[in-house]
Motif scaffolding. Sequence first.
Motif, short mmCIF file in Angstrom:
data_model
loop_
_atom_site.label_atom_id
_atom_site.label_comp_id
_atom_site.label_asym_id
_atom_site.label_seq_id
_atom_site.Cartn_x
_atom_site.Cartn_y
_atom_site.Cartn_z
N VAL A 26 4.50 8.54 0.73
CA VAL A 26 5.21 7.54 -0.26
C VAL A 26 4.65 7.73 -1.69
O VAL A 26 3.40 8.20 -1.62
CB VAL A 26 5.26 6.13 0.47
CG1 VAL A 26 6.11 6.32 1.46
CG2 VAL A 26 4.09 5.59 0.40
N ASP A 27 5.25 7.26 -2.54
CA ASP A 27 4.67 7.44 -4.02
C ASP A 27 3.99 6.03 -4.35
O ASP A 27 4.81 4.95 -4.31
CB ASP A 27 5.60 7.78 -4.90
CG ASP A 27 6.35 9.24 -4.69
OD1 ASP A 27 5.34 10.11 -4.05
OD2 ASP A 27 7.43 9.54 -4.94
N TYR A 28 2.81 6.10 -4.56
CA TYR A 28 2.32 4.55 -4.79
C TYR A 28 2.86 3.69 -5.94
O TYR A 28 2.88 2.66 -5.71
CB TYR A 28 0.69 4.76 -5.06
CG TYR A 28 0.29 5.48 -6.16
CD1 TYR A 28 0.27 4.81 -7.46
CD2 TYR A 28 -0.09 6.94 -6.22
CE1 TYR A 28 -0.17 5.47 -8.58
CE2 TYR A 28 -0.39 7.80 -7.22
CZ TYR A 28 -0.59 6.87 -8.52
OH TYR A 28 -0.78 7.47 -9.74
N ILE A 53 -3.52 -1.32 -2.15
CA ILE A 53 -4.14 -0.29 -1.70
C ILE A 53 -3.68 0.89 -1.56
O ILE A 53 -2.45 1.03 -1.29
CB ILE A 53 -4.53 -0.79 -0.16
CG1 ILE A 53 -5.07 -2.28 0.01
CG2 ILE A 53 -5.83 0.15 0.45
CD1 ILE A 53 -4.95 -2.94 1.40
N CYS A 54 -4.33 1.91 -2.24
CA CYS A 54 -4.13 3.37 -2.14
C CYS A 54 -5.19 3.89 -1.89
O CYS A 54 -6.29 3.47 -1.21
CB CYS A 54 -3.46 3.67 -3.61
SG CYS A 54 -4.52 3.82 -4.91
N ALA A 55 -5.40 5.31 -1.95
CA ALA A 55 -6.62 5.96 -1.30
C ALA A 55 -7.92 5.62 -2.05
O ALA A 55 -8.89 5.26 -1.48
CB ALA A 55 -6.57 7.39 -1.57
N THR A 56 -7.82 5.43 -3.56
CA THR A 56 -8.94 5.07 -4.25
C THR A 56 -8.68 3.60 -5.09
O THR A 56 -9.70 3.06 -5.39
CB THR A 56 -9.14 5.97 -5.44
OG1 THR A 56 -8.09 5.94 -6.51
CG2 THR A 56 -9.74 7.51 -4.89
N SER A 70 0.87 -1.09 0.13
CA SER A 70 0.09 0.00 -0.03
C SER A 70 0.80 1.44 -0.04
O SER A 70 2.33 1.14 0.23
CB SER A 70 -0.86 0.02 1.08
OG SER A 70 0.05 0.36 2.24
N ASP A 71 0.26 2.22 -0.13
CA ASP A 71 0.97 3.51 -0.15
C ASP A 71 0.39 4.02 1.40
O ASP A 71 -0.46 3.41 2.13
CB ASP A 71 0.45 4.55 -1.05
CG ASP A 71 -0.74 5.13 -1.03
OD1 ASP A 71 -1.92 4.74 -0.50
OD2 ASP A 71 -1.26 6.05 -1.98
N GLU A 92 3.17 -11.86 2.33
CA GLU A 92 4.49 -11.08 2.42
C GLU A 92 4.05 -9.70 2.28
O GLU A 92 3.64 -9.15 1.22
CB GLU A 92 5.48 -11.51 1.20
CG GLU A 92 6.90 -10.85 1.50
CD GLU A 92 7.95 -11.41 0.39
OE1 GLU A 92 8.82 -10.47 0.34
OE2 GLU A 92 7.83 -12.32 0.04
N ASP A 93 4.44 -8.63 3.20
CA ASP A 93 4.31 -7.26 3.22
C ASP A 93 5.27 -6.72 2.50
O ASP A 93 6.48 -6.54 2.98
CB ASP A 93 4.02 -7.04 4.51
CG ASP A 93 3.61 -5.42 4.77
OD1 ASP A 93 3.29 -4.67 3.87
OD2 ASP A 93 3.42 -4.92 5.83
N LEU A 94 4.95 -5.99 1.35
CA LEU A 94 6.00 -5.13 0.48
C LEU A 94 5.94 -3.61 0.92
O LEU A 94 6.64 -2.90 0.34
CB LEU A 94 5.68 -5.76 -0.99
CG LEU A 94 5.61 -6.90 -1.44
CD1 LEU A 94 5.48 -7.12 -2.86
CD2 LEU A 94 7.23 -7.65 -1.02
N GLY A 95 5.24 -3.41 1.94
CA GLY A 95 5.34 -1.87 2.41
C GLY A 95 4.29 -1.31 1.88
O GLY A 95 3.33 -1.86 1.13
N THR A 96 4.03 -0.11 2.18
CA THR A 96 4.86 1.09 3.02
C THR A 96 4.51 0.28 4.57
O THR A 96 3.62 -0.54 4.81
CB THR A 96 4.43 2.33 2.84
OG1 THR A 96 5.28 3.36 3.45
CG2 THR A 96 3.15 2.60 3.25
#
Length: 145
Positions: A40-42, A64-67, A7-8, A30-34
């Motif tokens: 951060v930049d999505y 997952i990002c805002a939208t 996600s961002d 596996e969690d690749l961040g953030t």
Amino acid sequence: MKIFIASDHAGFALKRAILEHLRAAGREVEDLGTHSEESVDYPDFAHTLAARVAREAEARGILICATGIGMSMAANRHPGVRAALCHDAYTAEMARRHNNANVLCMGGKVTGEAVAKQMVDIFLATPFDGGRHARRVAKLEAKDE
């Protein structure tokens, strides 16, 4: 099945809830961040996850990002990745059944936690229908080449 999630900052809280949900169900994820709500930049996270999914045929991804829009746009630039922006159980199911989607995208600011968990469960459990849909997915893959 290997599951990658990223996600961002705008999707961080929902990602954390989905991670807990998947791990409680005994899923390998596996969690690749953030790893925080710091801006951060999505595309950085979408590209990392998409590259991993493209390399592992049976893997699935969750972005997952805002939208969910930006993540889906970035992930779909990778050959072999079929990222679907979903909003509910039906779109998550159809993304798998008809499009053989391998990355689920959603919006952390527009999708409630309960709906998101339901979408994830359906996305991971639903098989690809094949048949006439396989012909259509093959046309997507041919465009990548």
